[in-house]
Design a protein around this motif. Structure first.
Motif, PDB file in Angstrom:
ATOM      1  N   GLY A  21      -2.975   5.586  -5.048  1.00 51.76           N
ATOM      2  CA  GLY A  21      -1.762   5.090  -4.885  1.00 51.76           C
ATOM      3  C   GLY A  21      -0.795   5.979  -4.218  1.00 51.76           C
ATOM      4  O   GLY A  21      -1.155   6.972  -3.610  1.00 51.76           O
ATOM      5  N   ASP A  22       0.413   5.642  -4.107  1.00 55.74           N
ATOM      6  CA  ASP A  22       1.630   6.038  -3.395  1.00 55.74           C
ATOM      7  C   ASP A  22       1.595   7.818  -3.951  1.00 55.74           C
ATOM      8  O   ASP A  22       1.668   8.078  -4.961  1.00 55.74           O
ATOM      9  CB  ASP A  22       2.697   5.577  -3.752  1.00 55.74           C
ATOM     10  N   ILE A  23       1.809   8.749  -2.795  1.00 57.22           N
ATOM     11  CA  ILE A  23       1.552  10.010  -2.891  1.00 57.22           C
ATOM     12  C   ILE A  23       3.024  10.631  -2.875  1.00 57.22           C
ATOM     13  O   ILE A  23       3.370  11.565  -3.736  1.00 57.22           O
ATOM     14  CB  ILE A  23       0.869  10.582  -1.955  1.00 57.22           C
ATOM     15  N   GLY A  50      -0.706   4.500   1.575  1.00 58.99           N
ATOM     16  CA  GLY A  50       0.434   4.948   2.453  1.00 58.99           C
ATOM     17  C   GLY A  50       1.585   5.434   1.452  1.00 58.99           C
ATOM     18  O   GLY A  50       1.749   5.494   0.154  1.00 58.99           O
ATOM     19  N   ASP A  51       2.771   5.555   1.929  1.00 64.12           N
ATOM     20  CA  ASP A  51       3.764   6.286   1.423  1.00 64.12           C
ATOM     21  C   ASP A  51       3.188   7.522   1.134  1.00 64.12           C
ATOM     22  O   ASP A  51       3.605   8.255  -0.277  1.00 64.12           O
ATOM     23  CB  ASP A  51       4.577   5.506   0.054  1.00 64.12           C
ATOM     24  N   LEU A  52       3.110   8.318   1.847  1.00 67.14           N
ATOM     25  CA  LEU A  52       2.864   9.636   1.929  1.00 67.14           C
ATOM     26  C   LEU A  52       3.766  10.636   1.653  1.00 67.14           C
ATOM     27  O   LEU A  52       3.753  11.698   1.209  1.00 67.14           O
ATOM     28  CB  LEU A  52       1.766  10.110   3.098  1.00 67.14           C
ATOM     29  N   GLY A  76       3.047   3.211   4.989  1.00 69.87           N
ATOM     30  CA  GLY A  76       3.897   2.390   4.049  1.00 69.87           C
ATOM     31  C   GLY A  76       5.350   2.417   4.506  1.00 69.87           C
ATOM     32  O   GLY A  76       5.630   2.745   5.739  1.00 69.87           O
ATOM     33  N   ASN A  77       5.907   1.698   3.742  1.00 71.92           N
ATOM     34  CA  ASN A  77       7.491   1.528   4.145  1.00 71.92           C
ATOM     35  C   ASN A  77       8.301   2.797   4.518  1.00 71.92           C
ATOM     36  O   ASN A  77       9.189   2.865   5.445  1.00 71.92           O
ATOM     37  CB  ASN A  77       8.390   0.770   3.308  1.00 71.92           C
ATOM     38  N   HIS A  78       7.880   4.091   3.606  1.00 73.14           N
ATOM     39  CA  HIS A  78       8.388   5.378   3.932  1.00 73.14           C
ATOM     40  C   HIS A  78       7.922   5.892   5.172  1.00 73.14           C
ATOM     41  O   HIS A  78       8.937   6.568   5.757  1.00 73.14           O
ATOM     42  CB  HIS A  78       8.006   6.197   2.911  1.00 73.14           C
ATOM     43  N   GLU A  79       6.740   5.860   5.798  1.00 76.28           N
ATOM     44  CA  GLU A  79       6.330   6.190   6.871  1.00 76.28           C
ATOM     45  C   GLU A  79       7.279   5.504   8.047  1.00 76.28           C
ATOM     46  O   GLU A  79       7.736   5.928   9.057  1.00 76.28           O
ATOM     47  CB  GLU A  79       4.740   5.781   7.231  1.00 76.28           C
ATOM     48  N   VAL A 138      -3.810  -2.511   2.044  1.00 72.90           N
ATOM     49  CA  VAL A 138      -2.259  -2.393   2.800  1.00 72.90           C
ATOM     50  C   VAL A 138      -1.473  -1.754   1.971  1.00 72.90           C
ATOM     51  O   VAL A 138      -1.688  -1.712   0.621  1.00 72.90           O
ATOM     52  CB  VAL A 138      -1.796  -3.738   3.075  1.00 72.90           C
ATOM     53  N   HIS A 139      -0.221  -1.535   2.401  1.00 71.90           N
ATOM     54  CA  HIS A 139       0.779  -0.847   1.601  1.00 71.90           C
ATOM     55  C   HIS A 139       1.399  -1.726   0.294  1.00 71.90           C
ATOM     56  O   HIS A 139       1.379  -1.264  -0.810  1.00 71.90           O
ATOM     57  CB  HIS A 139       2.105  -0.111   2.121  1.00 71.90           C
ATOM     58  N   ALA A 140       1.926  -2.875   0.858  1.00 77.24           N
ATOM     59  CA  ALA A 140       2.560  -3.945  -0.033  1.00 77.24           C
ATOM     60  C   ALA A 140       1.928  -5.150  -0.551  1.00 77.24           C
ATOM     61  O   ALA A 140       1.587  -5.451  -1.499  1.00 77.24           O
ATOM     62  CB  ALA A 140       4.161  -3.938   0.232  1.00 77.24           C
ATOM     63  N   GLY A 194      -0.287  -0.651  -2.963  1.00 76.36           N
ATOM     64  CA  GLY A 194       0.557   0.124  -3.819  1.00 76.36           C
ATOM     65  C   GLY A 194       2.188  -0.440  -3.850  1.00 76.36           C
ATOM     66  O   GLY A 194       2.269  -1.469  -4.114  1.00 76.36           O
ATOM     67  N   HIS A 195       3.105   0.443  -3.519  1.00 78.85           N
ATOM     68  CA  HIS A 195       4.321   0.123  -3.332  1.00 78.85           C
ATOM     69  C   HIS A 195       5.216  -0.332  -4.480  1.00 78.85           C
ATOM     70  O   HIS A 195       6.443   0.214  -4.711  1.00 78.85           O
ATOM     71  CB  HIS A 195       4.379  -1.098  -2.359  1.00 78.85           C
ATOM     72  N   THR A 196       4.638  -0.720  -5.631  1.00 78.85           N
ATOM     73  CA  THR A 196       5.602  -1.240  -6.861  1.00 78.85           C
ATOM     74  C   THR A 196       4.867  -0.104  -7.954  1.00 78.85           C
ATOM     75  O   THR A 196       3.846  -0.422  -8.490  1.00 78.85           O
ATOM     76  CB  THR A 196       5.368  -2.644  -7.321  1.00 78.85           C
TER      77      THR A 196
HETATM   78 MN   LIG Z   1       6.527   1.609  -0.768  1.00 77.20          MN
END
Ligand SMILES: [Mn+2]
Length: 244
Positions: A21-23, A50-52, A76-79, A138-140, A194-196
């Motif tokens: 999951g998100d790191i 994603g969201d590394l 992810g959205n953070h990248e 996928v991320h979300a 991930g994401h949530t």
């Molecule tokens: Mn996210």
């Protein structure tokens, strides 16, 4: 059709495949937990939703991780926020700062570009062949009703606006989990997202939600085995929301 936005991996014939999951910059905690599952860098592969980066203490290690031959992440959205922050003319400094971007904002320009370029090499979606069929990451969420819809939409991207329409879902969409939609993705064995943040991993139909907020409590990641679809820790039947 496979585009640069979607990357496919053949079955791992020699070792195990996991998705984490998100790191969020907690790479040291991740290393400790990888040792606990006896992850073998020579034969096993670690995929990431994603969201590394952002929020955790080791975001600047992200290039080292992208370069590891056994580590494969989607954006992810953070990248996406980080890449956009570095684009010329960006005015979203305060927004990115609020979302944990201080590590990148504080760097010199040439370093920022180096990090953005490295993150921009990551695909938005990964497909992994397993004995039980194709698993998507996928991320979300996916874009459209099926995985094939999303792949087709990526293949038809010829402008930033079109890309943004697809990635708005892929990087940000929480509709499926918020409405507890169990309908799943019909043309895949499983899709992992991930994401949530949840307290425990959960599955809605064949969509596996594995962001257990390891970065919130300093290290409790979920590893989903792509062959068995079992996870460490095991998933729960009902959603247990993390108070983020
Ligand atoms: Mn996210």
């Amino acid at each position: 059709m496979i585009t640069k936005y979607v990357q496919r991996f053949a079955r791992n014939a020699v070792g195990r495949d996991f998705v984490v999951g998100d790191i969020h910059g907690c790479f040291a905690a991740l290393e400790i937990e990888l040792a606990a599952i006896r992850f073998d860098e020579c034969i096993d592969r670690l995929f990431s939703v994603g969201d590394l980066v952002d929020r955790g203490p080791q975001s600047s290690a992200v290039i080292d991780w992208i370069n590891k031959p056994w580590f494969h992440a989607v954006q992810g959205n953070h990248e996406d926020m980080a890449i956009r922050y570095v684009e010329p003319g960006n005015r979203d400094r305060d927004h990115y700062m609020m979302n944990g971007g201080a590590w990148l904002i504080g760097m010199q320009r040439h370093q920022q570009v180096e990090y953005a370029d490295a993150m921009a090499t990551l695909p938005y979606a990964i497909e992994v062949e397993t004995d039980g069929g194709l698993v998507g990451i996928v991320h979300a969420d996916i874009h459209g009703k099926t995985w094939a819809d999303m792949v087709q939409a990526f293949a038809c991207v010829d402008s930033n606006n079109k890309l943004k329409r697809v990635t708005n879902d892929v990087l940000w969409n929480r509709d499926r989990i918020q409405s507890e939609d169990h309908s799943g993705v019909p043309d895949m064995r499983a899709v992992v997202v991930g994401h949530t943040p949840l307290r425990r991993p959960a599955a809605l139909g064949n969509v596996y939600h594995i962001d257990t907020g390891g970065w919130l409590r300093g290290g409790s990641f979920t590893f989903l085995n792509l062959e068995t679809l079992e996870s460490t820790p095991p998933r729960t039947r009902s959603l247990e929301w993390e108070a983020a």
